[in-house]
Write a protein that holds these residues in place. Structure first.
Motif, short mmCIF file in Angstrom:
data_model
loop_
_atom_site.label_atom_id
_atom_site.label_comp_id
_atom_site.label_asym_id
_atom_site.label_seq_id
_atom_site.Cartn_x
_atom_site.Cartn_y
_atom_site.Cartn_z
N LEU A 124 0.86 -1.18 0.00
CA LEU A 124 0.00 0.00 0.00
C LEU A 124 0.90 1.22 0.00
CD1 LEU A 124 -3.08 0.91 0.38
CD2 LEU A 124 -2.42 1.28 2.77
N LEU A 125 0.67 2.14 -0.95
CA LEU A 125 1.48 3.35 -1.04
C LEU A 125 0.62 4.56 -0.71
CD1 LEU A 125 2.54 1.32 -3.61
CD2 LEU A 125 4.34 3.04 -3.45
N VAL A 126 1.13 5.40 0.18
CA VAL A 126 0.44 6.63 0.57
C VAL A 126 1.46 7.76 0.60
CG1 VAL A 126 -1.42 5.52 1.87
CG2 VAL A 126 0.74 6.06 3.02
N ALA A 127 1.02 8.96 0.24
CA ALA A 127 1.93 10.11 0.17
C ALA A 127 1.45 11.22 1.08
CB ALA A 127 2.04 10.62 -1.27
N ASP A 128 2.39 11.95 1.66
CA ASP A 128 2.10 13.20 2.36
C ASP A 128 1.06 13.02 3.46
OD1 ASP A 128 3.64 15.33 0.66
OD2 ASP A 128 2.67 14.02 -0.79
N LEU A 129 1.42 12.24 4.47
CA LEU A 129 0.55 12.08 5.64
C LEU A 129 0.46 13.37 6.45
CD1 LEU A 129 1.74 8.58 6.93
CD2 LEU A 129 -0.16 9.06 5.39
N ARG A 153 -7.47 6.20 8.57
CA ARG A 153 -7.59 5.99 7.13
C ARG A 153 -6.59 4.95 6.64
NH1 ARG A 153 -7.99 12.06 4.46
NH2 ARG A 153 -9.95 12.73 5.44
N VAL A 154 -5.37 5.02 7.17
CA VAL A 154 -4.36 4.02 6.79
C VAL A 154 -4.82 2.63 7.20
CG1 VAL A 154 -2.00 3.23 7.10
CG2 VAL A 154 -2.46 5.68 6.91
N ALA A 155 -5.30 2.50 8.43
CA ALA A 155 -5.76 1.20 8.93
C ALA A 155 -6.89 0.66 8.06
CB ALA A 155 -6.20 1.32 10.38
N LEU A 156 -7.82 1.52 7.66
CA LEU A 156 -8.93 1.10 6.81
C LEU A 156 -8.41 0.62 5.46
CD1 LEU A 156 -11.93 0.85 6.15
CD2 LEU A 156 -11.92 3.28 5.50
N ALA A 157 -7.45 1.34 4.87
CA ALA A 157 -6.91 0.95 3.58
C ALA A 157 -6.18 -0.39 3.66
CB ALA A 157 -5.98 2.03 3.05
N ILE A 158 -5.51 -0.65 4.79
CA ILE A 158 -4.84 -1.94 4.97
C ILE A 158 -5.88 -3.06 5.02
CG2 ILE A 158 -3.49 -3.33 6.60
CD1 ILE A 158 -2.01 -0.76 7.35
N ARG A 159 -6.97 -2.83 5.76
CA ARG A 159 -8.02 -3.85 5.85
C ARG A 159 -8.67 -4.08 4.49
NH1 ARG A 159 -9.25 -1.03 10.66
NH2 ARG A 159 -11.07 -0.04 9.70
N GLU A 160 -8.94 -3.01 3.75
CA GLU A 160 -9.61 -3.13 2.46
C GLU A 160 -8.77 -3.88 1.43
OE1 GLU A 160 -12.50 0.80 2.24
OE2 GLU A 160 -10.46 0.92 1.44
N THR A 161 -7.47 -3.67 1.46
CA THR A 161 -6.61 -4.24 0.43
C THR A 161 -5.92 -5.53 0.86
OG1 THR A 161 -4.71 -2.91 1.19
CG2 THR A 161 -6.14 -1.94 -0.50
N GLY A 162 -5.81 -5.76 2.16
CA GLY A 162 -5.04 -6.91 2.64
C GLY A 162 -3.54 -6.70 2.51
N ALA A 163 -3.10 -5.44 2.49
CA ALA A 163 -1.68 -5.13 2.30
C ALA A 163 -0.82 -5.74 3.40
CB ALA A 163 -1.49 -3.62 2.26
N ARG A 164 0.36 -6.22 3.01
CA ARG A 164 1.35 -6.73 3.96
C ARG A 164 2.47 -5.71 4.18
NH1 ARG A 164 1.40 -12.38 4.30
NH2 ARG A 164 -0.76 -13.11 4.32
N ARG A 165 2.49 -4.67 3.33
CA ARG A 165 3.54 -3.66 3.40
C ARG A 165 2.92 -2.29 3.18
NH1 ARG A 165 8.45 -4.38 -0.70
NH2 ARG A 165 9.04 -5.94 0.83
N VAL A 166 3.40 -1.30 3.91
CA VAL A 166 3.02 0.09 3.69
C VAL A 166 4.29 0.89 3.39
CG1 VAL A 166 2.13 2.21 4.75
CG2 VAL A 166 0.95 0.03 5.14
N ILE A 167 4.24 1.64 2.30
CA ILE A 167 5.36 2.51 1.94
C ILE A 167 4.82 3.93 1.85
CG2 ILE A 167 7.17 3.01 0.26
CD1 ILE A 167 6.90 0.08 -0.68
N THR A 168 5.35 4.81 2.66
CA THR A 168 4.94 6.21 2.60
C THR A 168 5.90 6.96 1.67
OG1 THR A 168 6.33 7.03 4.42
CG2 THR A 168 4.22 5.99 5.01
N LEU A 169 5.40 7.98 1.01
CA LEU A 169 6.21 8.68 0.02
C LEU A 169 6.59 10.09 0.47
CD1 LEU A 169 4.44 7.56 -3.30
CD2 LEU A 169 6.48 6.61 -2.21
N GLY A 170 7.00 10.20 1.72
CA GLY A 170 7.56 11.46 2.20
C GLY A 170 6.57 12.42 2.81
N ASP A 171 7.11 13.41 3.50
CA ASP A 171 6.32 14.35 4.31
C ASP A 171 5.38 13.57 5.22
OD1 ASP A 171 7.74 16.36 3.17
OD2 ASP A 171 6.07 17.30 2.13
#
Length: 234
Positions: free
Chosen positions: A27-32, A58-76
């Motif tokens: 799961l990739l998310v930018a600018d938290l 919101r991050v927790a919800l996205a992990i549950r929705e996708t079943g992601a095993r990894r989260v990568i944030t893209l800065g800030d």
């Protein structure tokens, strides 16, 4: 979630501004911009300091929705380098739980260049994964497939005398090295307390050059809506 083809890979773009990479289960998310509220409160603007809770929910919800095993944030990730020291107890507990649950990678940005991994996870200035470059800010002249954030792109439209503004991803199309599928993408800001820049702003269009075309993409009623922002042939 809606499917999106990019750089020879299949992705899912969520309604909540995240991008999911099924092949990598990432799961990739930018600018938290965590703790932006407390930053402004320290400078005299009395803003409720709970934006970090909402963003992490919101991050927790996205992990549950996708079943992601990894989260990568893209800065800030935090609004400033001291942000991680201001997390209130509840938000800190949420973040620690998330970084223990999944493999978490913080890519640092211009707001958090000296961020410490005190909240769990690992730090990187940029990352190469599966042939893609993951960084905070699009690199001028980059021809390799790239994912970034920084600009907080937002689609601005006028429909039937109504002005519509929605966070969006901005995608460029071009051939990558060796004629392989290329392209670069700027993700929308994920944080609860973030503004936005017009997706057609010259700064964004310039950042994604060289390109054949540049589009804004956004989920809409279960489908991917695409709006052309720039075309070399035009």
């Amino acid at each position: 979630m809606v499917p999106l083809s990019f750089a020879g890979e299949e992705w899912l773009l969520t309604e909540g501004r995240a991008l999911y990479w099924p092949r990598e289960r990432a799961l990739l998310v930018a600018d938290l911009h965590l703790e932006k509220g407390s930053f402004f409160a320290r400078h005299g603007q009395l803003i409720p300091p709970y934006d970090s809770r909402e963003t992490l929910e919101r991050v927790a919800l996205a992990i549950r929705e996708t079943g992601a095993r990894r989260v990568i944030t893209l800065g800030d990730n935090f609004h400033d380098s001291a942000g991680s020291t201001r997390l209130e107890e509840h938000a800190a507990g949420m973040l620690h739980a998330l970084t223990r649950t999944v493999d978490w990678v913080w890519i640092t940005g211009n707001h958090d260049p000296e961020m410490e991994a005190r909240c769990g996870g690992t730090l990187a200035e940029e990352l190469e994964l599966g042939g893609l470059i993951l960084r905070h800010r699009a690199k001028a002249g980059e021809i390799r497939p790239e994912l970034s954030g920084h600009y907080h792109p937002r689609l601005q439209l006028k429909v039937r005398q109504r002005h519509i503004r929605r966070p969006c991803a901005v995608v460029s199309a071009n051939d990558g090295p060796g004629g392989k599928p290329g392209g670069r993408m700027i993700l929308p800001a994920f944080g609860a307390f973030t503004g936005g820049m017009d997706a057609a702003d010259p700064a964004i269009l310039k950042a994604l050059q060289p390109a054949e075309r540049i589009d804004a993409v956004v989920p809409a009623k279960g489908q991917l809506a695409r709006f052309n922002l720039w075309n070399r042939a035009a």
